[in-house]
Design an enzyme around this catalytic site. Structure first.
Site, mmCIF file in Angstrom:
data_model
loop_
_atom_site.group_PDB
_atom_site.id
_atom_site.type_symbol
_atom_site.label_atom_id
_atom_site.label_comp_id
_atom_site.label_asym_id
_atom_site.label_seq_id
_atom_site.Cartn_x
_atom_site.Cartn_y
_atom_site.Cartn_z
ATOM 1 N N ARG A 123 43.689 33.711 35.132
ATOM 2 C CA ARG A 123 42.538 34.362 35.776
ATOM 3 C C ARG A 123 41.411 34.502 34.763
ATOM 4 N NH1 ARG A 123 45.180 39.656 38.419
ATOM 5 N NH2 ARG A 123 43.313 40.506 37.445
ATOM 6 N N ARG A 176 49.484 36.106 30.743
ATOM 7 C CA ARG A 176 49.716 36.015 32.182
ATOM 8 C C ARG A 176 49.116 34.748 32.795
ATOM 9 N NH1 ARG A 176 48.382 41.005 36.045
ATOM 10 N NH2 ARG A 176 46.282 40.849 35.178
ATOM 11 N N ARG A 183 41.066 53.340 42.618
ATOM 12 C CA ARG A 183 40.909 53.145 41.184
ATOM 13 C C ARG A 183 39.938 54.155 40.589
ATOM 14 N NH1 ARG A 183 42.500 47.536 40.776
ATOM 15 N NH2 ARG A 183 42.577 46.830 38.630
ATOM 16 N N LYS A 190 52.284 46.059 38.138
ATOM 17 C CA LYS A 190 52.275 46.752 39.430
ATOM 18 C C LYS A 190 52.287 45.767 40.594
ATOM 19 C CE LYS A 190 47.431 47.855 39.070
ATOM 20 N NZ LYS A 190 46.833 46.713 39.780
ATOM 21 N N ARG A 193 38.612 45.746 30.597
ATOM 22 C CA ARG A 193 39.394 46.219 31.746
ATOM 23 C C ARG A 193 40.255 47.415 31.350
ATOM 24 N NH1 ARG A 193 42.477 41.249 33.198
ATOM 25 N NH2 ARG A 193 43.626 42.517 34.663
HETATM 26 P P1 ADP Z 1 44.502 44.265 37.394
HETATM 27 O O1 ADP Z 1 45.175 45.444 37.996
HETATM 28 O O2 ADP Z 1 45.435 43.358 36.713
HETATM 29 O O3 ADP Z 1 43.288 44.609 36.579
HETATM 30 P P2 ADP Z 1 43.469 43.438 40.042
HETATM 31 O O4 ADP Z 1 43.813 42.119 40.583
HETATM 32 O O5 ADP Z 1 44.041 44.645 40.695
HETATM 33 O O6 ADP Z 1 43.875 43.348 38.513
HETATM 34 O O7 ADP Z 1 41.862 43.626 39.996
HETATM 35 C C1 ADP Z 1 41.010 42.689 39.403
HETATM 36 C C2 ADP Z 1 39.601 43.223 39.352
HETATM 37 O O8 ADP Z 1 39.107 43.457 40.689
HETATM 38 C C3 ADP Z 1 39.415 44.573 38.646
HETATM 39 O O9 ADP Z 1 39.281 44.427 37.241
HETATM 40 C C4 ADP Z 1 38.130 45.098 39.304
HETATM 41 O O10 ADP Z 1 36.987 44.496 38.765
HETATM 42 C C5 ADP Z 1 38.259 44.621 40.740
HETATM 43 N N1 ADP Z 1 38.907 45.645 41.593
HETATM 44 C C6 ADP Z 1 40.152 45.585 42.144
HETATM 45 N N2 ADP Z 1 40.411 46.710 42.856
HETATM 46 C C7 ADP Z 1 39.323 47.504 42.737
HETATM 47 C C8 ADP Z 1 38.966 48.814 43.206
HETATM 48 N N3 ADP Z 1 39.817 49.556 43.943
HETATM 49 N N4 ADP Z 1 37.740 49.306 42.889
HETATM 50 C C9 ADP Z 1 36.888 48.593 42.158
HETATM 51 N N5 ADP Z 1 37.142 47.378 41.656
HETATM 52 C C10 ADP Z 1 38.343 46.822 41.936
#
Ligand code: ADP
Ligand code: ZN
Length: 218
Positions: free
Chosen positions: A160, A127, A88, A13, A171
């Site tokens: 990461r 990744r 989310r 995404k 996750r």
């Molecule tokens: P991915 O979609 O690959 O899991 P992101 O970079 O979007 O990775 O997010 C990494 C982490 O940041 C998530 O696993 C979560 O812990 C936190 N995070 C990101 N966006 C949110 C959100 N909207 N609400 C809560 N936690 C979030």
């Protein structure tokens, strides 16, 4: 145009959001990137967020929602935006609805990026990300030309912490439990536009653009 992009971790995404941001001159709001910048800067928000992120859990709604509200009030969002990683949870989606309806506006479409489970696991494990420009690579499918050096900017490419195998399972569980219900939530509002990213990211982008056209948005 105000868009949300939804998909499992590793669905691509972020990559799709980057392409669409360029093409339609949108602000790109990635909550993951904002958290990582705060972690790097050792801010109070970063320190708190890190304790959840490292466990594959979600950062609490209250923190995340106020962070996004601040971001949406910045000037560059007036031209339209793509929300990547937010909402989310259903609570976040409801808070977003409320935020936007106060401004007499709303989301135009929700892009749902679809990828099979097994494929997701392989992608996330391989990744790698550039620490300087954020470009995304994959040791199995899309390696850098020089090991650990970004093709685009020469920055260092790293894994990461939350892409380590022990965190990926958590996750994915978090995703299915908290985030997948949002697809139904937005489908009921008629907002979903699907892109199949199992094969080729160009196919996915083309499907999304077709969907946006069908809605008269582009
Ligand atoms: P991915 O979609 O690959 O899991 P992101 O970079 O979007 O990775 O997010 C990494 C982490 O940041 C998530 O696993 C979560 O812990 C936190 N995070 C990101 N966006 C949110 C959100 N909207 N609400 C809560 N936690 C979030
Ligand atoms: Zn780079």
């Amino acid at each position: 145009m105000k868009l949300i992009i939804l998909g499992a971790p590793g669905s691509g995404k972020g990559t799709s959001a980057t392409v669409l941001r360029e093409e339609f001159s949108l602000a790109h709001i990635s909550t993951g990137d904002i958290f990582r910048a705060n972690i790097k800067g050792n801010t109070p928000l970063g320190i708190e967020a890190k304790s959840y992120i490292d466990k594959g859990q979600l950062v609490p709604d209250s923190l995340t929602i106020s962070m996004v509200e601040d971001r949406l009030n910045q000037d560059d969002c007036a031209k339209g935006y793509i929300l990547d990683g937010f909402p989310r949870t259903i609570a976040q989606a409801e808070a977003l609805d409320e935020m936007l309806s106060k401004k007499n506006t709303g989301i135009d479409a929700v892009l749902s990026i679809v990828v099979d489970d097994e494929e997701i696991k392989a992608r996330v494990a391989g990744r790698r990300v550039c620490e300087k420009c954020g470009a995304s690579y994959n040791v199995n499918f899309k390696p850098t030309k020089v090991e650990n050096v970004c093709d685009l900017c020469g920055g260092k490419v790293y894994q990461r912490d939350d892409d380590k195998p022990e965190t990926v399972e958590a996750r994915l569980k978090t995703y299915y439990k908290n985030t997948q219900p949002l697809i139904d939530f937005y489908d009921k509002k008629g907002l979903i536009v699907e892109g199949d990213n199992n094969k080729d990211s160009q196919i996915c982008i083309d499907q999304i653009k077709e969907g946006l056209k069908a809605k008269g948005l582009i």
